[in-house]
Design a protein around this motif. Structure first.
Motif, PDB file in Angstrom:
ATOM      1  N   LEU A 252       0.848  -1.185   0.000  1.00 51.98           N
ATOM      2  CA  LEU A 252       0.000   0.000   0.000  1.00 51.98           C
ATOM      3  C   LEU A 252       0.887   1.240   0.000  1.00 51.98           C
ATOM      4  CD1 LEU A 252      -2.627  -0.974   2.745  1.00 51.98           C
ATOM      5  CD2 LEU A 252      -2.950  -1.033   0.268  1.00 51.98           C
ATOM      6  N   ASN A 253       0.416   2.305  -0.646  1.00 52.10           N
ATOM      7  CA  ASN A 253       1.196   3.530  -0.558  1.00 52.10           C
ATOM      8  C   ASN A 253       1.008   4.174   0.815  1.00 52.10           C
ATOM      9  OD1 ASN A 253      -1.182   5.119  -0.588  1.00 52.10           O
ATOM     10  ND2 ASN A 253      -1.105   5.364  -2.804  1.00 52.10           N
ATOM     11  N   ALA A 258      -1.793   4.932   5.907  1.00 53.27           N
ATOM     12  CA  ALA A 258      -2.089   5.833   7.019  1.00 53.27           C
ATOM     13  C   ALA A 258      -3.585   5.914   7.276  1.00 53.27           C
ATOM     14  CB  ALA A 258      -1.528   7.221   6.724  1.00 53.27           C
ATOM     15  N   ALA A 259      -4.378   5.991   6.213  1.00 53.20           N
ATOM     16  CA  ALA A 259      -5.829   6.053   6.377  1.00 53.20           C
ATOM     17  C   ALA A 259      -6.353   4.795   7.058  1.00 53.20           C
ATOM     18  CB  ALA A 259      -6.499   6.245   5.018  1.00 53.20           C
ATOM     19  N   VAL A 260      -5.867   3.625   6.633  1.00 50.31           N
ATOM     20  CA  VAL A 260      -6.307   2.367   7.231  1.00 50.31           C
ATOM     21  C   VAL A 260      -5.970   2.326   8.713  1.00 50.31           C
ATOM     22  CG1 VAL A 260      -5.952  -0.132   7.234  1.00 50.31           C
ATOM     23  CG2 VAL A 260      -6.199   1.077   5.061  1.00 50.31           C
ATOM     24  N   CYS A 261      -4.744   2.673   9.047  1.00 53.30           N
ATOM     25  CA  CYS A 261      -4.292   2.622  10.444  1.00 53.30           C
ATOM     26  C   CYS A 261      -5.050   3.612  11.325  1.00 53.30           C
ATOM     27  CB  CYS A 261      -2.797   2.895  10.520  1.00 53.30           C
ATOM     28  SG  CYS A 261      -1.752   1.624   9.757  1.00 53.30           S
ATOM     29  N   LEU A 262      -5.200   4.826  10.863  1.00 52.90           N
ATOM     30  CA  LEU A 262      -5.861   5.851  11.661  1.00 52.90           C
ATOM     31  C   LEU A 262      -7.332   5.530  11.877  1.00 52.90           C
ATOM     32  CD1 LEU A 262      -4.118   8.932  10.034  1.00 52.90           C
ATOM     33  CD2 LEU A 262      -3.872   8.231  12.432  1.00 52.90           C
ATOM     34  N   TYR A 263      -7.992   5.056  10.836  1.00 52.49           N
ATOM     35  CA  TYR A 263      -9.402   4.698  10.985  1.00 52.49           C
ATOM     36  C   TYR A 263      -9.575   3.470  11.876  1.00 52.49           C
ATOM     37  CZ  TYR A 263     -11.911   8.059   8.144  1.00 52.49           C
ATOM     38  OH  TYR A 263     -12.491   9.208   7.676  1.00 52.49           O
ATOM     39  N   ALA A 264      -8.613   2.538  11.827  1.00 47.72           N
ATOM     40  CA  ALA A 264      -8.683   1.381  12.716  1.00 47.72           C
ATOM     41  C   ALA A 264      -8.615   1.830  14.170  1.00 47.72           C
ATOM     42  CB  ALA A 264      -7.545   0.407  12.399  1.00 47.72           C
TER      43      ALA A 264
END
Length: 281
Positions: A252-253, A258-264
């Protein structure tokens, strides 16, 4: 509003001063930066004591009369200009007719720590301005309370970073120039768990969620676009976490990860009943 442009020549001293802000050394010296387009200018006008000047073509001033009015109400000097002036100031290929000059608005790192944030994005050695601005936007959307750019990262006020943030630069506190060791130590002392995002991490994001370990205050450390996080930075974290790849994609770029981690983290904090607003000390 005058019917003709106030600034006719791109050689105007005001235009020359604005043009220089495309360069980092002049931005740092003047502590001013450019915000281009209606979205960024509107956000700047609504952020107290930020918008200093606004250059607008006659067409843009008519089309975005409400934004021009907000800029004037905020105390900004509004200049009508022809398209050549805007093209001379703008750093985009197709300017939208509005260019604002704004004061720096980064927040001291100590103030971020005093606010006891529950979700923070730390950009360590992130060099691409578009990525930095996009991660800032993702952090804002996920409900993070702060972003920290380490001393090895790109300039927050690079025009590409400002554009990529799509106004989020004006929404949440951002600290700049913080050594990554100091950022981690300060956040940990403030009760924040440090997670390093790395494709080769020993811990899996799905497992972290399933184990219920992500409900507390969390700071995600994101590394360089090309080589990720060096070993010495990973060693500072409480856990090194990878986003699982369930399909055939190689990786993943940075912004997507970052979006995946932060939303998790945001989801886990809500599920655990944690307050998503800033807690005062």
């Amino acid at each position: 509003m005058p019917a003709a442009p106030e600034l006719i020549s791109p050689r105007s001293p005001r235009v020359s001063a604005a043009r220089r802000l495309a360069r980092r050394n002049f931005r740092g010296k003047e502590r001013l930066f450019l915000a281009e387009g209606p979205q960024a200018v509107r956000e700047a006008a609504g952020h107290a004591d930020t918008l200093v000047e606004l250059f607008a073509t006659l067409d843009a001033a008519e089309r975005y009369a409400d934004i021009v009015g907000e800029a004037r109400a905020a105390g900004a000097r509004v200049h009508l200009a022809d398209e050549d002036v805007i093209a001379d100031i703008s750093t985009t290929v197709t300017p939208q007719g509005l260019v604002g000059i704004c004061r720096f608005l980064d927040t001291p790192f100590e103030d971020i720590l005093k606010a006891r944030p529950r979700l923070v994005a730390v950009l360590a050695n992130v060099r691409d301005p578009g990525n930095a601005g996009t991660v800032l936007r993702c952090a804002d959307a996920a409900g993070a309370e702060a972003v920290v750019l380490t001393d090895a990262s790109v300039d927050l006020y690079n025009p590409k970073a400002v554009r990529a943030s799509v106004g989020s630069l004006f929404h949440l506190p951002v600290a700049v120039g913080v050594p990554v060791e100091d950022a981690v130590a300060g956040l940990r002392d403030a009760g924040v768990r440090i997670l390093a995002a790395d494709g080769a991490g020993t811990d899996d994001l799905d497992d972290e969620l399933d184990n219920g370990t992500m409900g507390g205050p969390t700071a995600w450390v994101f590394g360089n676009e090309a080589w990720g996080l060096p070993e010495e930075t990973r060693a500072l974290a409480d856990a090194v976490v990878r986003v699982p790849i369930h399909g055939k994609a190689e990786s993943l770029n940075l912004a997507t990860a970052a979006a995946v981690c932060l939303y998790a983290s945001a989801r886990a904090q809500r599920a655990s009943g944690g307050c998503r607003s800033v807690t005062q000390s």
